[in-house]
Design a protein around this motif. Structure first.
Motif, PDB file in Angstrom:
ATOM      1  N   GLN A 299       0.861  -1.189  -0.143  1.00  0.00           N
ATOM      2  CA  GLN A 299      -0.026  -0.013   0.076  1.00  0.00           C
ATOM      3  C   GLN A 299       0.774   1.279   0.021  1.00  0.00           C
ATOM      4  O   GLN A 299       0.566   2.163  -0.486  1.00  0.00           O
ATOM      5  CB  GLN A 299      -0.812  -0.021   1.315  1.00  0.00           C
ATOM      6  CG  GLN A 299      -1.892   0.864   1.170  1.00  0.00           C
ATOM      7  CD  GLN A 299      -2.782   0.760   2.588  1.00  0.00           C
ATOM      8  OE1 GLN A 299      -2.449   0.464   3.565  1.00  0.00           O
ATOM      9  NE2 GLN A 299      -4.072   1.198   2.359  1.00  0.00           N
ATOM     10  N   GLN A 300       2.123   1.316   0.595  1.00  0.00           N
ATOM     11  CA  GLN A 300       2.821   2.473   0.828  1.00  0.00           C
ATOM     12  C   GLN A 300       3.506   2.794  -0.603  1.00  0.00           C
ATOM     13  O   GLN A 300       3.993   3.873  -0.797  1.00  0.00           O
ATOM     14  CB  GLN A 300       3.640   2.146   2.024  1.00  0.00           C
ATOM     15  CG  GLN A 300       4.694   1.317   1.869  1.00  0.00           C
ATOM     16  CD  GLN A 300       4.231  -0.057   2.522  1.00  0.00           C
ATOM     17  OE1 GLN A 300       2.991  -0.312   2.769  1.00  0.00           O
ATOM     18  NE2 GLN A 300       5.281  -1.145   3.227  1.00  0.00           N
ATOM     19  N   ASP A 301       3.776   1.707  -1.219  1.00  0.00           N
ATOM     20  CA  ASP A 301       4.190   1.986  -2.608  1.00  0.00           C
ATOM     21  C   ASP A 301       3.396   2.900  -3.486  1.00  0.00           C
ATOM     22  O   ASP A 301       3.730   3.557  -4.422  1.00  0.00           O
ATOM     23  CB  ASP A 301       4.565   0.597  -3.346  1.00  0.00           C
ATOM     24  CG  ASP A 301       5.676  -0.213  -2.655  1.00  0.00           C
ATOM     25  OD1 ASP A 301       6.178   0.196  -1.762  1.00  0.00           O
ATOM     26  OD2 ASP A 301       5.376  -1.326  -2.682  1.00  0.00           O
ATOM     27  N   HIS A 303       0.933   5.498  -2.843  1.00  0.00           N
ATOM     28  CA  HIS A 303       0.550   6.755  -2.622  1.00  0.00           C
ATOM     29  C   HIS A 303       1.250   7.873  -3.301  1.00  0.00           C
ATOM     30  O   HIS A 303       0.741   8.539  -4.131  1.00  0.00           O
ATOM     31  CB  HIS A 303       0.742   7.133  -1.145  1.00  0.00           C
ATOM     32  CG  HIS A 303       0.324   8.439  -0.749  1.00  0.00           C
ATOM     33  ND1 HIS A 303      -0.897   8.988  -0.667  1.00  0.00           N
ATOM     34  CD2 HIS A 303       1.026   9.490  -0.555  1.00  0.00           C
ATOM     35  CE1 HIS A 303      -1.096  10.058  -0.498  1.00  0.00           C
ATOM     36  NE2 HIS A 303       0.036  10.621  -0.292  1.00  0.00           N
ATOM     37  N   GLN A 326      -5.459  -3.909  -0.239  1.00  0.00           N
ATOM     38  CA  GLN A 326      -4.825  -2.916   0.355  1.00  0.00           C
ATOM     39  C   GLN A 326      -4.576  -1.881  -0.774  1.00  0.00           C
ATOM     40  O   GLN A 326      -4.911  -0.600  -0.235  1.00  0.00           O
ATOM     41  CB  GLN A 326      -3.498  -3.519   0.812  1.00  0.00           C
ATOM     42  CG  GLN A 326      -2.510  -4.002  -0.165  1.00  0.00           C
ATOM     43  CD  GLN A 326      -1.033  -4.228   0.452  1.00  0.00           C
ATOM     44  OE1 GLN A 326      -0.755  -3.563   1.398  1.00  0.00           O
ATOM     45  NE2 GLN A 326      -0.469  -5.410  -0.145  1.00  0.00           N
ATOM     46  N   GLN A 330      -6.166   2.303  -0.396  1.00  0.00           N
ATOM     47  CA  GLN A 330      -5.456   3.378  -0.553  1.00  0.00           C
ATOM     48  C   GLN A 330      -5.978   4.276  -1.870  1.00  0.00           C
ATOM     49  O   GLN A 330      -6.197   5.449  -1.689  1.00  0.00           O
ATOM     50  CB  GLN A 330      -4.004   2.849  -1.184  1.00  0.00           C
ATOM     51  CG  GLN A 330      -3.151   4.191  -1.276  1.00  0.00           C
ATOM     52  CD  GLN A 330      -2.749   4.969  -0.182  1.00  0.00           C
ATOM     53  OE1 GLN A 330      -2.755   4.396   1.131  1.00  0.00           O
ATOM     54  NE2 GLN A 330      -2.515   6.420  -0.007  1.00  0.00           N
TER      55      GLN A 330
END
Length: 494
Positions: A299-301, A303, A326, A330
């Protein structure tokens, strides 16, 4: 063809208001209908002079009786088969039967043999709302087993005028002459398969009456929507055409986001980025080097890669596993225009409806059923109700795919009356998502993008099917035709 579509209740309201303003009453409209039917018979089958009219015991049967009387006077050899109890006909239908009797038209029972070279279906009109049975079912079966051309009066008998559903059995017409206004059920679900060629005779209904009655839907006018695309100046650059970001392609499903990406590029998006599994990146770059492709595993990749997006498409090949879950979560936090399709819709059905300011949902009947927590059969039985329920539930633009695709938004509901069965093949929905996203990114609002995108998609499919046939039609076959139809408007360039 008028672009307004009506329910049976709306048609009755228009008819009753017109009758109230006409001193002669509803028999005048029946006379006009019979005259229009006879004119159509002469034009369509000029050498066929033996008519067999199947007359029901309502006003639709009255149209048939009066047609028989007029045709007999014009030298046709006419026979009527009376279906149902004709001892208590409505007033106008009784006058029509008397006219047929005065013209000495033979009145037969259903089982009586007779000679004919054109069949006229005047059994049921717009009032049918229950499955047919008994002699009605036998009459429809008799009509359908014949190889003789069939003219349906107003609505093919057995077809629901509101939903397009077959009520046990329905007449398979070669031509349907509809009266006053088009009924929405003739354009969706099973309707187009039973109408044959659909024609409209407005009778003498004043246009202001039709215009004053709110329609339940309008036909998509693709040519008008094309004119809403802003012309491109000579110094136009890709940044002005929007950036479409497509998220999908779990293990084994790399083709889905690729199809969306190619469609977005062919429909004029300035930039297209695909966010997918890392393993798919080399293949996608090799296939379509014009796309930017990034591998994302968490998920952090996601944004930072969404910040420059004009429109986000989530769902093609997304899967319903943790990876897809996930990434969708996002996406739903972004203050961006978002189009959800395929597995994104299936995941959406498992959670509370998001409140995004700009959202398009593009479900097929199965996905719509999951979103509405009902069966796909229920969706198909009431397609108009289903798409409007989804629009209300999510407060957004919804495209319900299928025969007679429906687009519901704040401004109302539109129906798409182009397309063919060849579109029932893998990847067509992925292609459509990319087309709509590209149009949205270029400045159309959500409703116009969904309507124009579905129109371009279907027109391209019709073009390819006309050249090579519908069987074996692939999603990628549509790409060049979509581009061709998109650029047919002179407004695209200055």
């Amino acid at each position: 063809m008028t672009g307004r579509l009506y329910s049976s209740t709306q048609i009755r309201a228009i008819e009753q208001q017109a009758i109230a303003e006409m001193a002669q009453g509803d028999f005048v409209l029946m006379q006009q209908a019979a005259s229009a039917l006879l004119a159509l018979l002469k034009q369509r089958w000029p050498s066929r002079k033996n008519l067999l009219v199947y007359a029901g015991n309502g006003n639709n049967g009255g149209d048939g009786y009066l047609l028989a009387a007029y045709a007999q006077a014009e030298g046709y050899r006419v026979t009527i088969k009376c279906i149902g109890d004709h001892t208590t006909l409505p007033k106008a239908a009784l006058l029509a039967r008397q006219a047929a009797e005065q013209a000495q038209v033979p009145l037969l029972n259903l089982c009586d043999p007779c000679r004919a070279d054109v069949l006229v279906d005047a059994i049921f009109g717009i009032g049918l709302n229950r499955p047919v049975g008994g002699d009605y079912l036998n009459a429809i079966s008799q009509i359908n087993q014949s190889t003789i051309p069939v003219l349906a009066v107003d609505v093919p008998s057995g077809l629901c005028a509101d939903t397009g559903q077959v009520l046990a059995s329905a007449v398979q017409a070669d031509v349907t002459l509809s009266f006053i206004g088009h009924k929405i059920g003739l354009f969706t679900a099973d309707g187009p398969d039973h109408c044959g060629e659909l024609l409209l005779e407005p009778l003498s209904i004043p246009q202001p009456l039709l215009a004053a009655q709110q329609a339940c839907a309008t036909l998509v006018d693709g040519n008008q929507l094309l004119r809403k695309l802003a012309p491109r100046k000579a110094n136009f650059h890709k940044g002005q055409a929007g950036h479409v970001v497509i998220i999908g392609g779990d293990h084994g499903m790399a083709g889905a986001p690729l199809l969306s990406a190619e469609a977005a590029l062919r429909c004029g998006a300035g930039l297209v980025t695909v966010l997918t599994r890392k393993e798919h990146v080399p293949a996608l770059v090799a296939r379509r080097p014009e796309c930017m492709v990034h591998g994302v595993e968490a998920q952090q990749d996601l944004h930072p890669l969404l910040q420059k997006a004009s429109v986000i498409v989530a769902g093609p090949g997304l899967g319903q596993q943790f990876w897809g879950q996930q990434l969708l979560q996002q996406v739903l936090t972004q203050n961006k225009p978002v189009l959800l399709d395929a597995d994104a819709l299936n995941l959406l059905a498992q959670q509370t409806a998001p409140r995004l300011n700009q959202l398009i949902l593009t479900p097929h009947p199965g996905e719509a059923a999951r979103l509405l927590h009902c069966s796909s059969q229920e969706v198909q039985q009431h397609r108009l109700n289903a798409v409007q329920a989804l629009q209300q539930q999510y407060q957004t633009t919804v495209l319900l795919k299928g025969n007679g695709s429906l687009i519901a938004g704040d401004k109302g509901t539109q129906l798409l009356n182009v397309g063919n069965p060849g579109m029932a093949s893998a990847g067509m929905g992925d292609l459509l998502s990319g087309i709509i996203a590209a149009l949205w990114a270029q400045g159309l609002n959500a409703e116009d993008a969904a309507a124009l995108g579905s129109w371009l998609h279907a027109c391209a499919a019709d073009h390819q099917a006309a050249r090579f046939g519908p069987r074996g039609l692939l999603a990628t076959d549509l790409l060049s035709s979509v581009r061709q139809h998109l650029n047919q408007s002179l407004n695209l360039f200055e």
